[in-house]
Design an enzyme around this catalytic site. Structure first.
Site, mmCIF file in Angstrom:
data_model
loop_
_atom_site.group_PDB
_atom_site.id
_atom_site.type_symbol
_atom_site.label_atom_id
_atom_site.label_comp_id
_atom_site.label_asym_id
_atom_site.label_seq_id
_atom_site.Cartn_x
_atom_site.Cartn_y
_atom_site.Cartn_z
ATOM 1 N NE ARG A 129 -3.967 -1.783 1.880
ATOM 2 C CZ ARG A 129 -4.050 -3.176 2.656
ATOM 3 N NH1 ARG A 129 -3.184 -3.239 3.325
ATOM 4 N NH2 ARG A 129 -5.025 -4.008 2.096
ATOM 5 C CE LYS A 151 1.527 14.029 -14.930
ATOM 6 N NZ LYS A 151 1.588 14.558 -16.290
ATOM 7 C CD GLU A 193 10.670 16.132 -22.223
ATOM 8 O OE1 GLU A 193 10.143 17.153 -21.959
ATOM 9 O OE2 GLU A 193 9.989 15.229 -22.790
ATOM 10 C CE LYS A 239 7.697 17.142 -13.939
ATOM 11 N NZ LYS A 239 7.741 15.927 -14.665
ATOM 12 C CD GLU A 249 -1.204 17.090 -16.618
ATOM 13 O OE1 GLU A 249 -0.111 16.591 -16.423
ATOM 14 O OE2 GLU A 249 -1.842 16.848 -17.694
ATOM 15 N NE ARG A 253 2.834 17.172 -13.422
ATOM 16 C CZ ARG A 253 3.387 16.167 -12.669
ATOM 17 N NH1 ARG A 253 2.992 16.256 -11.250
ATOM 18 N NH2 ARG A 253 4.304 15.259 -13.035
ATOM 19 C CG HIS A 260 3.762 16.214 -24.287
ATOM 20 N ND1 HIS A 260 4.729 17.168 -24.305
ATOM 21 C CD2 HIS A 260 4.314 15.355 -23.469
ATOM 22 C CE1 HIS A 260 5.798 16.879 -23.513
ATOM 23 N NE2 HIS A 260 5.556 15.813 -22.978
ATOM 24 C CG HIS A 264 1.922 11.829 -26.439
ATOM 25 N ND1 HIS A 264 1.307 12.332 -25.164
ATOM 26 C CD2 HIS A 264 3.271 11.657 -26.047
ATOM 27 C CE1 HIS A 264 2.046 12.319 -24.240
ATOM 28 N NE2 HIS A 264 3.456 11.872 -24.548
ATOM 29 C CG HIS A 278 9.027 11.046 -24.720
ATOM 30 N ND1 HIS A 278 7.667 11.093 -24.896
ATOM 31 C CD2 HIS A 278 9.322 11.985 -23.861
ATOM 32 C CE1 HIS A 278 7.018 11.712 -24.163
ATOM 33 N NE2 HIS A 278 8.019 12.410 -23.318
HETATM 34 P P1 NAD Z 1 14.928 4.863 -20.917
HETATM 35 O O1 NAD Z 1 14.760 4.607 -19.580
HETATM 36 O O2 NAD Z 1 14.593 3.757 -21.849
HETATM 37 O O3 NAD Z 1 16.505 4.900 -21.167
HETATM 38 C C1 NAD Z 1 16.894 5.209 -22.653
HETATM 39 C C2 NAD Z 1 18.186 4.002 -22.983
HETATM 40 O O4 NAD Z 1 19.516 4.585 -22.302
HETATM 41 C C3 NAD Z 1 17.794 2.724 -22.337
HETATM 42 O O5 NAD Z 1 18.217 1.775 -23.160
HETATM 43 C C4 NAD Z 1 18.872 2.559 -21.104
HETATM 44 O O6 NAD Z 1 18.985 1.464 -20.823
HETATM 45 C C5 NAD Z 1 19.768 3.627 -21.491
HETATM 46 N N1 NAD Z 1 20.550 4.298 -20.486
HETATM 47 C C6 NAD Z 1 20.107 4.777 -19.306
HETATM 48 N N2 NAD Z 1 20.841 5.448 -18.631
HETATM 49 C C7 NAD Z 1 22.231 5.229 -19.315
HETATM 50 C C8 NAD Z 1 23.282 5.687 -19.136
HETATM 51 N N3 NAD Z 1 23.787 6.687 -18.056
HETATM 52 N N4 NAD Z 1 24.393 5.263 -19.910
HETATM 53 C C9 NAD Z 1 24.062 4.573 -20.805
HETATM 54 N N5 NAD Z 1 22.966 3.963 -21.098
HETATM 55 C C10 NAD Z 1 21.996 4.507 -20.360
HETATM 56 O O7 NAD Z 1 14.340 6.157 -21.675
HETATM 57 P P2 NAD Z 1 14.147 7.643 -21.058
HETATM 58 O O8 NAD Z 1 14.389 8.592 -22.123
HETATM 59 O O9 NAD Z 1 15.051 8.086 -19.933
HETATM 60 O O10 NAD Z 1 12.807 7.859 -20.495
HETATM 61 C C11 NAD Z 1 11.581 7.607 -21.694
HETATM 62 C C12 NAD Z 1 10.431 6.991 -20.579
HETATM 63 O O11 NAD Z 1 10.111 8.169 -19.725
HETATM 64 C C13 NAD Z 1 9.140 6.800 -21.388
HETATM 65 O O12 NAD Z 1 8.418 5.418 -20.929
HETATM 66 C C14 NAD Z 1 8.195 7.903 -20.701
HETATM 67 O O13 NAD Z 1 6.780 7.651 -21.017
HETATM 68 C C15 NAD Z 1 8.759 8.219 -19.677
HETATM 69 N N6 NAD Z 1 8.383 9.641 -19.044
HETATM 70 C C16 NAD Z 1 7.917 9.710 -18.084
HETATM 71 C C17 NAD Z 1 7.728 11.050 -17.589
HETATM 72 C C18 NAD Z 1 6.925 11.255 -15.997
HETATM 73 O O14 NAD Z 1 6.754 12.408 -15.646
HETATM 74 N N7 NAD Z 1 6.729 10.205 -15.296
HETATM 75 C C19 NAD Z 1 8.040 12.117 -18.122
HETATM 76 C C20 NAD Z 1 8.580 11.806 -19.269
HETATM 77 C C21 NAD Z 1 8.926 10.667 -19.864
HETATM 78 N N1 GLY Z 2 6.023 15.214 -18.010
HETATM 79 C C1 GLY Z 2 4.909 15.970 -17.681
HETATM 80 C C2 GLY Z 2 4.566 15.977 -16.277
HETATM 81 O O1 GLY Z 2 5.378 15.542 -15.400
HETATM 82 O O2 GLY Z 2 3.626 16.393 -15.756
#
Ligand code: NAD
Ligand code: GLY
Length: 382
Positions: A129, A151, A193, A239, A249, A253, A260, A264, A278
């Site tokens: 929980r 998020k 970003e 942020k 949001e 937010r 997007h 998206h 992304h």
């Molecule tokens: P990711 O986590 O897939 O990382 C990208 C690649 O880089 C992967 O292959 C990973 O293994 C590799 N990697 C990571 N760190 C590394 C390092 N230091 N050295 C070498 N390789 C490394 O991708 P991302 O772009 O970090 O994240 C994308 C995700 O984030 C999506 O799922 C998206 O929906 C999510 N997201 C969430 C939010 C939120 O607010 N929660 C906001 C934006 C995006």
């Molecule tokens: N990535 C957008 C948010 O965190 O609201």
């Protein structure tokens, strides 16, 4: 504006009453993970959730840091990539954490990019929980966006991030040195970003990025290190301020969604694959949002939109639909993707538009026919 030279980490506070936490930003901070965890939660045990790429580079250092501070830790390693934000991997991680006898009062450490942060954060939100968790972002995107704000989510067959929760971490530890091993394309995608914060609300920061982006990318040198830390800190402050005012949001937010709507749809059209990361989709989406705001809505001079677009293009990000490799669906299919993502109410879309660089706003009454016409023109340029 020059980036301040510093040796102490930069600390950005996310102010959310009892759920407030620090984002600690600096080079070489991973070695302090154990000391910081045990200071926050004395006696707690930890499970590190990471992916196989990140494990190869940084799991040893993270485990050594925890051991040095006397924090008992176990590990769960999942395959790298978006496919790990699935029910199956979520179940595996939950079972592994339970097997590690993690109890209330213990914590999860998300060591990785946005995929790991979203997955481990969601596990933390529901297991027993609700467990505490710490974000140790290892991508630029995670440093400035996904690790901050609470998020968390996994994906459904119906779309990305549909199963999730708001669950704030108790600490974000952003070691900027971890970005040295990040593939250049991933770094660039994360930079979209960073630029977003300038474009949506901070014209001065955007000007600074125009002059200093090469240092932000270089990172390892003295000037690069402080520029990178500065860019991450300014982004996190932006942020954190928005999240503090609108955690769930219900309003402001949504500004963080600049780019997007188009982004998206393009990301979905490419099947959330390596064809368009992304951050790359968001870069193209922001460029389109600026052009749409200027040309179709008359909100800013086209020259200013061109300036925004030129910076994204200068760092090597896609800014035009024709920059996206491979086939794309028809305008009708793209409009369907936008509608699925955004909900069209009586032919009107909610959109993040701009009156200039640093001046984004939420507009609930954008005529979907205008968007369709604009997208048709852009698709015709391919
Ligand atoms: P990711 O986590 O897939 O990382 C990208 C690649 O880089 C992967 O292959 C990973 O293994 C590799 N990697 C990571 N760190 C590394 C390092 N230091 N050295 C070498 N390789 C490394 O991708 P991302 O772009 O970090 O994240 C994308 C995700 O984030 C999506 O799922 C998206 O929906 C999510 N997201 C969430 C939010 C939120 O607010 N929660 C906001 C934006 C995006
Ligand atoms: N990535 C957008 C948010 O965190 O609201």
């Amino acid at each position: 504006m020059t980036a301040p030279v510093r040796t102490d980490p930069t600390i950005v506070r996310v102010a959310l009453d009892a759920r407030s936490y620090d984002i600690v930003i600096g080079r070489g901070l991973l070695a302090s993970l154990g000391a910081r965890v045990s200071a926050l939660r004395p006696g707690a045990r930890a499970v590190i959730v990471t992916d196989d790429n990140v494990a190869r580079h940084y799991l040893g250092t993270a485990e050594a840091a925890l051991a040095h501070a006397g924090v008992a830790a176990s590990r769960v390693i999942v395959p790298a990539g978006e496919a790990s934000k699935s029910y199956r991997v979520f179940e595996q991680v939950c079972e592994a954490v339970i097997s590690a006898r993690i109890e209330r009062g213990d914590l999860i450490i998300a060591l990785g990019g946005g995929v790991i942060g979203d997955l481990a954060g969601f596990v933390a939100s529901v297991l027993r929980r609700g467990l505490d968790y710490v974000q140790v972002p290892t991508t630029l995107l995670a440093d400035v966006d996904s690790s901050v704000g609470g998020k968390t989510a996994i994906d459904s067959a119906h779309g990305k991030n549909l199963i999730g929760a708001f669950h704030q971490p108790i600490l974000v530890l952003a070691d900027t040195a971890l970005l040295d091993t990040l593939p250049a394309r991933e770094f660039r995608a994360g930079y979209a970003e960073v630029a977003k914060y300038g474009l949506l609300g901070d014209a001065g920061f955007f000007s600074w990025l125009e002059s200093n982006w090469r240092d932000v990318f270089a990172g390892g040198t003295a000037s690069g290190s402080s520029a990178r830390e500065h860019a991450i800190a300014v982004s996190c402050r932006a942020k954190a301020a928005i999240v503090a005012r609108d955690e769930r949001e219900t309003g402001e937010r949504a500004l963080l969604n600049l780019g997007h709507t188009f982004g998206h749809a393009l990301e979905a059209a490419c099947g959330f694959s390596d064809r368009l990361l992304h951050g790359e989709a968001i870069a193209a989406g922001m460029a389109l949002a600026f052009e749409f705001s200027a040309r179709r809505q008359g909100l800013l001079p086209m020259a200013e939109a061109r300036r925004a677009i030129a910076h994204l293009a200068a760092v090597g990000l896609p800014t035009r639909i024709k920059d996206i490799p491979g086939p794309l669906p028809s305008v009708d299919q793209l409009m369907d993707l936008i509608a699925q993502d955004k909900k069209v109410k009586r032919g009107m879309l909610t959109f993040i538009l701009v009156r200039g660089i640093g001046a984004a706003f939420i507009e609930a009454g954008v005529d979907a026919r205008e968007v369709r016409m604009f997208l048709s023109e852009k698709l015709a340029e391919r």
